[in-house]
Every structure is written in C-alpha cells, then in structure tokens.
Design an enzyme around this catalytic site. Structure first.
Site, PDB file in Angstrom:
ATOM      1  N   HIS A 353       0.805  -1.217   0.000  1.00  0.00           N
ATOM      2  CA  HIS A 353       0.000   0.000   0.000  1.00  0.00           C
ATOM      3  C   HIS A 353       0.839   1.269   0.000  1.00  0.00           C
ATOM      4  CE1 HIS A 353      -3.334  -2.767   0.977  1.00  0.00           C
ATOM      5  NE2 HIS A 353      -3.900  -1.978   0.097  1.00  0.00           N
ATOM      6  N   GLU A 591     -12.254  -9.581  -4.682  1.00  0.00           N
ATOM      7  CA  GLU A 591     -10.839  -9.718  -4.297  1.00  0.00           C
ATOM      8  C   GLU A 591     -10.559 -11.094  -3.723  1.00  0.00           C
ATOM      9  OE1 GLU A 591      -9.411  -5.743  -2.437  1.00  0.00           O
ATOM     10  OE2 GLU A 591     -11.292  -6.223  -1.445  1.00  0.00           O
ATOM     11  N   ASN A 614      -5.225  -6.442  -7.094  1.00  0.00           N
ATOM     12  CA  ASN A 614      -4.066  -6.589  -6.195  1.00  0.00           C
ATOM     13  C   ASN A 614      -4.277  -7.748  -5.243  1.00  0.00           C
ATOM     14  OD1 ASN A 614      -3.395  -4.154  -7.379  1.00  0.00           O
ATOM     15  ND2 ASN A 614      -4.181  -2.951  -5.671  1.00  0.00           N
ATOM     16  N   ASP A 615      -5.423  -7.719  -4.557  1.00  0.00           N
ATOM     17  CA  ASP A 615      -5.687  -8.801  -3.617  1.00  0.00           C
ATOM     18  C   ASP A 615      -6.061 -10.083  -4.348  1.00  0.00           C
ATOM     19  OD1 ASP A 615      -5.146  -7.984  -0.949  1.00  0.00           O
ATOM     20  OD2 ASP A 615      -6.787  -6.551  -1.101  1.00  0.00           O
ATOM     21  N   ARG A 625       1.326  -9.944  -1.726  1.00  0.00           N
ATOM     22  CA  ARG A 625       1.566  -8.820  -2.637  1.00  0.00           C
ATOM     23  C   ARG A 625       2.675  -7.900  -2.154  1.00  0.00           C
ATOM     24  NH1 ARG A 625      -4.045  -5.445  -1.790  1.00  0.00           N
ATOM     25  NH2 ARG A 625      -2.925  -3.559  -2.364  1.00  0.00           N
ATOM     26  N   CYS A 662     -10.239  -2.111 -10.549  1.00  0.00           N
ATOM     27  CA  CYS A 662      -9.663  -0.938  -9.878  1.00  0.00           C
ATOM     28  C   CYS A 662      -8.321  -1.253  -9.214  1.00  0.00           C
ATOM     29  CB  CYS A 662     -10.634  -0.368  -8.847  1.00  0.00           C
ATOM     30  SG  CYS A 662     -10.946  -1.495  -7.482  1.00  0.00           S
TER      31      CYS A 662
HETATM   32  C1  PEP Z   1      -7.120  -4.368  -4.688  1.00  0.00           C
HETATM   33  O1  PEP Z   1      -6.954  -5.234  -3.826  1.00  0.00           O
HETATM   34  O2  PEP Z   1      -6.881  -4.534  -5.902  1.00  0.00           O
HETATM   35  C2  PEP Z   1      -7.638  -3.048  -4.304  1.00  0.00           C
HETATM   36  C3  PEP Z   1      -7.970  -2.161  -5.221  1.00  0.00           C
HETATM   37  O3  PEP Z   1      -7.696  -2.778  -2.978  1.00  0.00           O
HETATM   38  P1  PEP Z   1      -6.404  -2.343  -2.128  1.00  0.00           P
HETATM   39  O4  PEP Z   1      -5.258  -2.200  -3.062  1.00  0.00           O
HETATM   40  O5  PEP Z   1      -6.763  -1.088  -1.431  1.00  0.00           O
HETATM   41  O6  PEP Z   1      -6.257  -3.523  -1.215  1.00  0.00           O
HETATM   42 MG    MG Z   2      -7.759  -4.903  -1.832  1.00  0.00          MG
END
Ligand code: PEP
Ligand code: MG
Length: 737
Positions: A353, A591, A614-615, A625, A662
């Site tokens: 993050h 996710e 991402n998740d 990640r 996203c």
């Molecule tokens: C994701 O997991 O792709 C996401 C957009 O949420 P974050 O990156 O805030 O975990």
């Molecule tokens: Mg996420």
C-alpha cells in the site's frame, strides 16, 4: 571489576588526560586482553587499509603495510563488516602475508570492524602465538574498543577515511520500479539511527539510573499506545502482550545493563546491543524469529529516543529522497506530507500500500534496493530512477547530469499527455472504454479535472483516516465524503467502506501483529463483527450525498452472506437518513477467490462489481503482494488469470451488472489493453496513470490485438507471464507502453 570496565575506565582516564593516542590505546588493549599483538588499521583513499598503530608487530610497518579492502583477513573484515575469530589465521584462505610486519609467529587472530553509522572505517585486531579461539567476552571488549576508535582512526585528517570509503563513492543499486518517475535530491533516511555522542560514562551508577528512567518512560509510552488503540477485550491485545513481554525481556536488558556496568554510556550500551541484534537478524531465516528480533530492534529505537528525546529527524525534507527499509502507508503519507520527492523502500513491492499511495501522489518509488539504508547517510546526493528501477547514491557528475536530462524529458512527455485530456476514449478501431481514477486523499481530487477521468472508480476511505491517525466522527466523515462528491461534480464516485487491517493500520496500531494479516481480521470482517463503526461510516456517506446519487462498495467480501449482511446495514441506515439518495447503488469488490463460485447469486443482488486485482492476484497465486521476492513471479497477464477474468466479464455481460477493474493492473497500459480485450471496458487507476493509459488504448487496434492474444493464450508457455510477447506486439503496432 570486569575486564571491560577496567579497560574502559583506563581509556577514559587516558582520554581525560589527553593521552589517548592510537599507539597507547593498542598497547592498553593488548595488555588487558593478554594478547601479544594489537593493531589498528585505518581506511585511506583508494580503498586501502593502512596499519596505523601496532603493539607487537614490527613498528617500522606502521604507515607502510597496506591492504586493499577485501585483501587478507583485515581486508575481508573491512569488506564484510563481520568479525573474524580464527584459531589458525595463517591457514585461512584469505590470509595475506606481509613480511615487513613480522607476524609469522602468531597463530590466532581476532579482527573486528571499526564502524560508524554503518560504514567501515578500519579494523582492529589482536593476535596470539598460541592457537586459540577468543572467548565471547573478549570479542565484546574488542568490539567496544572498536566503537571508541572511530575518532582516533579518522583523526589523521584523511578526507576519505573521515566518511568511510563506501561513504564517498557512487553506489548503484538494482531495484524494481514501483512507481514511475525520476527524482534527484538529498537522502533522508527513515528511522535513521543516531550514533551516540557520548560513548564512555564517568559514573556507571548515574548511567544505570538514566537507563532505568528511559526504560520506564518507554514502557509507559507503550502502555499508553496499547490502551489508546485497543480497548479492553480487543483480540489484538494478546498480540500487544507479546510486545510488552519483549519490552520486559530480561535477556537483552541484561546485556544492556552489563554494557553500562562495563563503562559505556546508556546510549552506547543500547546502541551496541541493538547492532548485535541487527547483525544476528540478517543471518536468521525463520520469519517468526525475525519478527521477534524486529520487535526488539523497534524497542531499542524507542529506548534510544527516550534517552535522547531532543534529537529529532531533519526538519526540512522537501525535495529529498526517502530511503527506508520498510514503510507502512501511514508513514508514507507522513513523509509525503513533508514534501519528499521520491522513495526507495528496501523491502517494498508494487502491490504494497505504500507503493500504491506513492503512485497516487505521483511520487517515484523503487523497491528492493537492499543495503541502501546501510550505505546512505542523510544528505548524500541521490538519483532515484523509477523508470528502469535503480537507486544511485552519490552519483558521479556525468551520471547525475544524464538523469537530470532524463527527468526533464519525462516532464515534457507528461506535458504532452495533457492534450489527450479531452479526446474521446476510443481505440483506433472504435471500441469505447471508460477511464476512472482511484483516490483516497483530498490532494488527488484535482486530478479528476486535469486528467478528464470519468469519475472515481475506487475511493479508498481508509486513506484519509490513516492520514489523520484515527476514524473521525460521523459529521467529520460526512464533510470529507461531501467534498469528494463536490469535486466529482456529478461524475460517479464509488466509495469503498473502510478497508483497514493487513498493512493499512492507523499509526498507533503499528505494533499489533497477526500471523497472516492479509488473510486476517481485516476490512469488512471487522466491519461486520463490530458494526458500530461501519454503520457510522454508512450514515456519514448517506449524509454526505444529501440526496445526490450514491455508490457504496464493500471490500474483502468472501461470501454472498457477507455481502447481504453489509448491504442490509446500508439499507437500514438509508431508511433513516433524509434526504434519501436519488439512486443508491450497492456493489462489491471482487478480491477473494471464493466469490468466483458465487457469481450468479452475487450478480443478482449487487448493482456493480469492481475487481481488486491486487488482492485477487495475491490470493489466487497464494503470493503475498508485499513480498518483493515474489513481485515478478506471478502475473495477471497469464493464462490462468485471463481465463478467470474472462469468465467474470462474460457473467457480468450476461447479467448486465457493470464491471470494472480498480487494482493496480489497470494503471499499466499493457494490462489495460489486455483487460479491454477481455471485454472489461471500465478501468480505474491512480490519477497519474490515466493519461498514459489513455494514450496507449487510443493507439490500440483491438481487432488485430484480440486474435493475437487468443492465440497466445493457447500456446504452451501461456501459464507463465505473457507480458514479453504482448509488449513486443505493442511495440510493433505502435502502442506506447
Ligand atoms: C485491490 O486489492 O486490488 C484493491 C484495489 O484494494 P487495495 O489495493 O486497497 O487492497
Ligand atoms: Mg484490496
């Protein structure tokens, strides 16, 4: 009196009398350690170690015997920074014979590095005729003296030695690019340790008192931290109890106390034990033990701060390059707020993050430059290359100028993107797409207009909380969300409810740890178990909308039941708040892989779905990640992931549920092209990427890309990454990357 204390007491007396010259010191050490030889080598220009003083070797060799760093045992110790304790030094593979020293008769040798702020400045040795291994307390005494020698060794006025050899030359670190861009500026180290100013104590009793007072301050601070963050009965309290136990652990405290009794100042004693811990940590592979040692290191830092509360980090860091071992998102926000121009995180990866936030803020970031923290000093000149992935400390003039030019040409290219703002989002062959941006901070909202994004496809509500360090009350939250809706001016905003936990912790929460926080009690799970906070947030969102359309989505949904429960809370709040939103859309993030087998039910009950790649990628491949070593191993652009995404895309088309992506993948032009080819035409990404992705997609001929991608997915190698062949295709077909 212990040998160490006696030796330090005599050293102090010599220093007070102004007679602590290097030859006197080595003679004293030889006598106290019952060694026939004690020698001090200092670093001079050209990566050379020079014999500066000796007791026992031929005095004529002083100033004459020289070894390159890496040459001989002394050179090896300087190069590695590690102690060598050898019963039979002459048969060690690194041994380099120097006839002028007359060292033939000596079998055993103990050599320790003389270091300051992580740099080797020289080497201190003792030697004996008899073959023996030196005892631990002897090693400790020699290391303690080495700590005191930094000034004597550098007093020769040799400029290179003053900073340590490695502190003067250019160092190039290979790194991974986590956020594009190039930055040049002075280094600022995150959590940089201060070298104690006063090493020897006049009165061990007084030092012991200072140590105890600092310990009690540190423990009180810890308790306050725990109480403020975790009300009684909270599960993570157990975790904090472990930290508390480490704080009270007799083992390391005893070692600090012993060092104080031995004659060191309280700061120097903590510093010594902490550097031992650090040295051991590097050799430990077991993650659990590493974590425990990391706890200890953290506590040592707190203790040093309690001993020297006045020594604050540099005040003005605007334009500096931050170099950190690890960095949480809250810490990144803190530094970004103070104006750093780029960030290097040794243990950082693109999905972490901190990196995501840095991209959102347009800060160039590299990860994996292992050793950079150790090698840099606050104020060193730094080049950070977030394009190719490199960190260069103390660049030579030619290198610096080349990067300066590259930074200028990048700025020109970015200025060129601005003209794309108002061009329609359409591929070369006429397929329409929609680009939205991800946001979480008020500073990002201006990018809505500057990029022409169609709206906010992901508003990470937890980011503003992390920036404040707490979850504000309903009215304050409503104020924040209202300003986002105002900035969007009618464009859609998909608010995601609090996604705290894993690496997104409120600042004071940083010490709470779970075994597997990414799969732990986080995000919506906390929201459903403790609905009061979630309800307050939902009420704030409804109030902020004040009758305007409102879209809310839930993170980390794993079952249809969880989605229903969360939606139920929202609808219940919506029943109470007036005016009701004109349209209330309720969506979910995708996710957690389990949702893939609940798609029909989910699509029947939700108004939209946003894929958090991402998740999702981390859970599909069981690959954290945030772990740099895995960053290149698995790819969204691979047959398994593309098969999965295509399946979701088809299901969404059949049920008519709007689908978007996203996660960070949407920010990469090549991934964006692939997603579009799979039929996912709404993409939400960091503001800084919108126009670059637009440039690429507008240049894409989807009609010829689709069959190419389809055949690639059938190929034998498809289960690994397809990135390289797609990048080659993109280059051949004029699609900018
Ligand atoms: C994701 O997991 O792709 C996401 C957009 O949420 P974050 O990156 O805030 O975990
Ligand atoms: Mg996420």
């Amino acid at each position: 009196m212990s040998a160490s204390r006696r030796l330090l007491a005599r050293l102090r007396a010599m220093m007070a009398a102004g007679s602590a010259r290097l030859p006197d010191i080595v003679a004293l050490v030889a006598g106290e350690l019952v060694a026939e030889v004690c020698s001090a080598y200092g670093l001079r220009s050209g990566e050379i170690l020079e014999l500066r003083a000796t007791h026992g070797l031929n005095p004529a060799a002083v100033g004459r015997t020289r070894l390159r760093v890496g040459e001989g045992i002394v050179g090896l110790v300087a190069a590695t920074g590690q102690v060598l304790n050898l019963a039979d030094a002459q048969n060690h593979p690194a041994f380099a014979y120097r006839p002028e020293t007359g060292e033939e008769p000596y079998s055993s040798m103990l050599a320790v590095p003389v270091r300051r702020a992580g740099r080797t400045l020289g080497v201190l040795t003792v030697q004996n005729r008899a073959s023996r291994r030196y005892a631990d307390d002897e090693v400790e005494v020699l290391e303690t003296v080495a700590m005191l020698l930094t000034d004597s060794l550098t007093a020769a006025g040799d400029e290179v030695a003053e900073k340590g050899f490695f502190g003067t030359v250019q160092r190039h670190f290979e790194a991974a690019s986590l956020s594009a861009g190039i930055a040049l500026g002075p280094a600022v180290l995150h959590g940089a340790r201060r070298t104690p100013k006063r090493l020897l104590a006049e009165d061990p009793g007084v030092e012991q008192g200072r140590l105890e007072a600092a310990l009690s301050t540190m423990r009180k601070d810890l308790e306050t931290l725990i109480d403020a963050q975790l009300p009684d009965g909270d599960a993570p309290r157990d975790v904090m109890d472990a930290t508390r136990q480490v704080a009270a652990d007799a083992g390391w405290l005893r070692r600090v106390t012993e060092a104080v009794r031995g004659g060191l100042s309280a700061e120097a004693a903590v510093h010594r034990v902490a550097s031992d811990v650090r040295g051991r940590m590097r050799r430990i592979m077991d993650p659990y033990l590493r974590e425990r040692l990391a706890d200890l290191e953290d506590l040592a830092d707190r203790l040093l701060a309690a001993l020297d509360p006045g020594a604050a980090p540099p005040a003005d860091v605007a334009g500096a390059i931050l170099i950190a071992r690890r960095l949480g998102p809250a810490q990144l926000l803190d530094w970004a707020g103070r104006g750093v121009a780029g960030v290097a995180i040794e243990e950082g990866s693109a999905g972490g993050h901190a990196a995501i936030l840095a991209r959102a803020l347009g800060l160039p970031v590299v990860g994996g430059a292992i050793g950079a923290v150790e090698a840099a000093t606050n104020g060193d000149e730094v080049v950070l290359d977030g394009e190719e992935g490199a960190l260069i400390l103390r660049p030579e003039a030619g290198v610096r100028d080349a990067y300066q030019r590259a930074a200028e040409s990048r700025a020109q290219r970015a200025a060129g993107w601005a003209r794309l703002r108002d061009t329609p989002c359409e591929t070369r062959d006429g397929t329409k797409f929609r680009l939205m941006m991800n946001a979480g901070l008020p500073q990002e909202l201006a990018q809505l207009d500057s990029t022409g994004a169609a709206g906010i496809g992901l508003f990470r509500t937890e980011i503003a909380m992390m920036a404040r360090g707490a979850v504000p009350d309903v009215a304050e939250q409503a104020g924040i969300y209202g300003r986002v809706l105002d900035a969007a001016g009618g464009r859609p905003v998909l608010f995601r409810t609090l996604d705290l936990g894993s690496d997104k912790l409120l600042p004071d929460h940083a010490a709470a740890r779970e075994e597997n926080p990414a799969m732990g009690w986080r995000s919506l799970r906390v929201g459903l178990d403790r609905p009061a906070v979630l309800r307050r947030q939902l009420r704030a969102l409804l109030l902020a909308a004040g009758g305007r359309p409102l879209s809310v989505m839930f993170p980390m949904v794993a079952t249809l039941g969880e989605f229903r429960q969360a939606k139920g809370l929202l609808l219940a709040e919506a029943g109470r708040v007036r005016p009701a939103p004109e349209v209330l859309s309720v969506g979910t993030m995708l996710e957690v892989p389990a949702l893939l087998w609940q798609l029909p039910g989910l699509m029947a009950e939700c108004d939209f779905i946003s894929i958090g790649s991402n998740d999702l990628v981390q859970f599909i491949f069981a690959a954290d990640r945030g772990t740099p070593a895995l960053a290149e191993r698995y790819d969204l652009v691979s047959a398994p992931m593309l098969g999965l995404l295509e399946q979701v895309s088809r299901a969404a088309q059949v049920s008519g549920v709007p689908l978007s992506v996203c996660g960070e993948a949407a920010s990469r032009p090549l991934d964006a092209a692939v997603l579009l080819a799979l039929g996912i035409s709404t993409l939400s990404m960091s503001g800084g990427s919108v126009l670059a992705v637009k440039e690429a997609l507008c240049a894409l001929d989807l009609a010829s890309f689709r069959p190419f991608l389809a055949s690639l997915r059938q190929s034998a190698a498809a289960y690994g990454s397809l990135r390289d062949p797609i990048a080659a295709w993109a280059r051949d077909h004029g699609m900018p990357g």
